[in-house]
Enzyme design. Structure first.
Site, PDB file in Angstrom:
ATOM      1  N   GLN A   1       0.899  -1.265   0.114  1.00  0.00           N
ATOM      2  CA  GLN A   1       0.112  -0.044   0.289  1.00  0.00           C
ATOM      3  C   GLN A   1       0.831   1.346   0.084  1.00  0.00           C
ATOM      4  O   GLN A   1       0.509   2.459  -0.566  1.00  0.00           O
ATOM      5  CB  GLN A   1      -1.045  -0.202   1.074  1.00  0.00           C
ATOM      6  CG  GLN A   1      -1.690   1.163   1.332  1.00  0.00           C
ATOM      7  CD  GLN A   1      -2.817   1.055   2.579  1.00  0.00           C
ATOM      8  OE1 GLN A   1      -3.754   0.160   2.458  1.00  0.00           O
ATOM      9  NE2 GLN A   1      -2.468   1.588   3.588  1.00  0.00           N
TER      10      GLN A   1
ATOM     11  N   GLU B   1      -3.792   9.554  -1.137  1.00  0.00           N
ATOM     12  CA  GLU B   1      -2.812  10.251  -0.202  1.00  0.00           C
ATOM     13  C   GLU B   1      -1.844  10.933  -0.896  1.00  0.00           C
ATOM     14  O   GLU B   1      -0.768  11.418  -0.174  1.00  0.00           O
ATOM     15  CB  GLU B   1      -2.233   9.143   0.593  1.00  0.00           C
ATOM     16  CG  GLU B   1      -3.441   8.401   1.638  1.00  0.00           C
ATOM     17  CD  GLU B   1      -2.589   7.646   2.798  1.00  0.00           C
ATOM     18  OE1 GLU B   1      -1.381   7.503   2.554  1.00  0.00           O
ATOM     19  OE2 GLU B   1      -3.557   7.173   3.535  1.00  0.00           O
TER      20      GLU B   1
ATOM     21  N   ASP C   1      -1.137  -1.123  12.769  1.00  0.00           N
ATOM     22  CA  ASP C   1      -2.054  -0.507  12.533  1.00  0.00           C
ATOM     23  C   ASP C   1      -3.415  -1.234  12.638  1.00  0.00           C
ATOM     24  O   ASP C   1      -4.080  -1.188  13.624  1.00  0.00           O
ATOM     25  CB  ASP C   1      -1.793   0.372  11.058  1.00  0.00           C
ATOM     26  CG  ASP C   1      -3.144   1.157  10.640  1.00  0.00           C
ATOM     27  OD1 ASP C   1      -3.774   1.397  11.420  1.00  0.00           O
ATOM     28  OD2 ASP C   1      -3.028   1.504   9.671  1.00  0.00           O
TER      29      ASP C   1
ATOM     30  N   LYS D   1      -4.598   6.499  15.710  1.00  0.00           N
ATOM     31  CA  LYS D   1      -5.478   7.168  14.745  1.00  0.00           C
ATOM     32  C   LYS D   1      -6.708   7.250  15.557  1.00  0.00           C
ATOM     33  O   LYS D   1      -7.270   6.333  15.791  1.00  0.00           O
ATOM     34  CB  LYS D   1      -5.965   6.223  13.612  1.00  0.00           C
ATOM     35  CG  LYS D   1      -4.900   6.054  12.641  1.00  0.00           C
ATOM     36  CD  LYS D   1      -5.276   5.121  11.667  1.00  0.00           C
ATOM     37  CE  LYS D   1      -4.217   4.721  10.247  1.00  0.00           C
ATOM     38  NZ  LYS D   1      -4.615   3.900   9.524  1.00  0.00           N
TER      39      LYS D   1
ATOM     40  N   SER E   1      -6.599   7.783   5.064  1.00  0.00           N
ATOM     41  CA  SER E   1      -6.685   7.925   3.520  1.00  0.00           C
ATOM     42  C   SER E   1      -7.625   8.936   3.166  1.00  0.00           C
ATOM     43  O   SER E   1      -7.269   9.743   2.160  1.00  0.00           O
ATOM     44  CB  SER E   1      -6.438   6.923   2.770  1.00  0.00           C
ATOM     45  OG  SER E   1      -7.730   6.103   3.017  1.00  0.00           O
TER      46      SER E   1
HETATM   47  P1  PGA Z   1      -6.910   4.080   5.753  1.00  0.00           P
HETATM   48  O1  PGA Z   1      -5.261   3.307   5.817  1.00  0.00           O
HETATM   49  O2  PGA Z   1      -7.133   3.817   4.349  1.00  0.00           O
HETATM   50  O3  PGA Z   1      -7.589   3.115   6.433  1.00  0.00           O
HETATM   51  O4  PGA Z   1      -6.710   5.561   6.200  1.00  0.00           O
HETATM   52  C1  PGA Z   1      -4.152   4.079   6.034  1.00  0.00           C
HETATM   53  C2  PGA Z   1      -3.273   3.225   6.724  1.00  0.00           C
HETATM   54  O5  PGA Z   1      -3.421   1.830   6.401  1.00  0.00           O
HETATM   55  O6  PGA Z   1      -2.205   3.406   7.134  1.00  0.00           O
HETATM   56 ZN    ZN Z   2      -1.671   1.460   7.818  1.00  0.00          ZN
END
Ligand code: PGA
Ligand code: ZN
Length: 410
Positions: free
Chosen positions: A153, A197, A302, A327, A357
């Site tokens: 990713q 992003e 995460d 987060k 994101s």
């Molecule tokens: P998200 O992922 O798309 O859920 O914000 C960001 C990440 O995996 O750090």
């Molecule tokens: Zn992540």
């Protein structure tokens, strides 16, 4: 004291709907919004109640608004405690995590304003004087690129010994700009597409992405006079099909053991300083094995931890990581996120405060990172919703002046 509250629908930079909450006291109106993720952890709080955003707004009007009016925002976390009470579920199933975090953020903003303090001081007190190292994605794939880039990713850069926050951000920006040249060398047909992003999204393999990133980071680092580390967010839960990790674009599948060896090899080959979610969100065991082999790197959970104190404690006991993604929206309130940070600290884990994101122009996250004393802030490099936070860090650095210092992770 809160005189009035309001809520509205707004958009994230990806075009998702989210909520913005206003908290009015006698003298100020404070606002904040919830960000929205795409590669969400299965164990995060519920984002909206089952019936969607309109149900979230109705729940705010019915359950939250009447209860928070009259509360004293100058006392941290009073509103957050009330949110626990009115919802009554661990996953904020009635009001939804989006309403919870937007209300929590806006109340903290109102509290800071009522005391004449910057938000980071309201959150972290007089000792919150350390700026985080910015970690940002240069090349991206996975869900954030709608399957059009590499399978991993995020390919990330982090300056390791910048003299100040401005130089740190400049280093990342320069690496991002310059990586395009490296990409075009291997794929002349690349038209400069960027993902959610703001990371470049070429159709190249993960190894090629790492090679380009490493070369660019070294080149820019030398010029700026800063040592630059590189890393990845594998977001492995997005690859996991229940039995194997499926790398669709690269045409490879890896079992749990092969995944461990693959990641270990990448760490050694590219000297990765940062590895996030290399395994799916329930595989604490593989995390622990990798961490045991690479104690000196940031091995970060995460989706594994989802900012949840119980999961962080479990991982801390198993030595499953050296760092934790924080987060606040994953867990629903600043108070809960604060507990997550304290728990992580009990186990010596480093803190990486992170955007989503789908994020907004709000700068709140920069203050959360400084307030929590995070070593790292992960908030991208390019795009308005990303630079909003980075530019705020520059302002915070200036405000702190010679009292401020910048973090180190090694
Ligand atoms: P998200 O992922 O798309 O859920 O914000 C960001 C990440 O995996 O750090
Ligand atoms: Zn992540």
């Amino acid at each position: 004291e809160i005189k009035d509250v309001a809520i509205r629908k707004i958009f994230t930079g990806r075009g998702d709907l989210t909520v913005e909450v206003e908290v009015a006291t006698e003298d100020f109106v404070a606002k904040a919004a919830a960000p929205a993720g795409a590669s969400r952890g299965a164990n995060e709080v519920v984002y909206f109640p089952e019936e969607g955003i309109d149900a979230a707004i109705a729940a705010f009007e019915r359950l939250v608004a009447p209860e928070v009016v009259g509360l004293d925002v100058s006392e941290p976390y009073v509103v957050d405690g009330k949110l626990e009470e009115v919802d009554g579920t661990a996953r904020f199933e009635r009001i939804g995590g989006a309403v919870a975090i937007a209300t929590s953020f806006a109340s903290a903003e109102a509290g800071a304003a009522s005391l004449g303090l910057p938000l980071f001081s309201f959150i972290g007190g007089a000792y919150a004087r350390r700026l985080p190292l910015p970690l940002g994605n240069v090349i991206g794939g996975g869900k954030h690129s709608r399957g059009l880039g590499p399978d991993i990713q995020e390919f990330l850069a982090i300056p390791l010994n910048p003299p100040d926050i401005f130089t740190a951000i400049y280093t990342n920006v320069e690496i991002h700009k310059r990586a395009l040249k490296g990409i075009l060398k291997v794929d002349a047909s690349f038209t400069g597409g960027k993902n959610d992003e703001g990371a470049w999204t070429p159709r190249i393999s993960s190894r090629t992405a790492l090679r380009i990133l490493k070369e660019t980071a070294e080149e820019v680092g030398k010029e700026v006079g800063v040592e630059v580390g590189i890393g990845v967010d594998v977001a492995a839960s997005s690859l996991w099909n229940g039995e194997r990790y499926v790398y669709k674009n690269e045409g490879v599948e890896r079992g749990p053991r092969e995944q461990l060896e693959f990641i270990a090899k990448l760490i050694e080959e590219f000297d990765l300083v940062y590895v996030e979610d290399p395994f799916h969100e329930e595989d604490f065991q593989s995390f622990a094995e990798l961490t045991d082999r690479f104690r000196d790197r940031l091995i970060v959970g995460d989706d594994l931890f989802v900012t949840n104190p119980d999961r962080i404690r479990h991982g801390g006991r198993l030595k499953a990581a050296t760092g934790v993604i924080i987060k606040p929206d994953q867990i629903g309130t600043l108070l809960r996120a604060h507990t997550a940070v304290s728990t992580a600290r009990e186990y010596g884990l480093k803190i990486v405060v992170s955007h989503r994101s789908g994020d907004t122009e709000y700068k709140t996250l920069a203050h959360v990172a400084v307030g929590f004393g995070a070593e790292v802030i992960k908030t991208g490099i390019m795009g308005g919703e990303r630079t909003a936070k980075l530019n705020e860090l520059i302002r915070i650095g200036e405000y702190l002046g010679r009292w401020g210092n910048i973090s180190r992770i090694r």
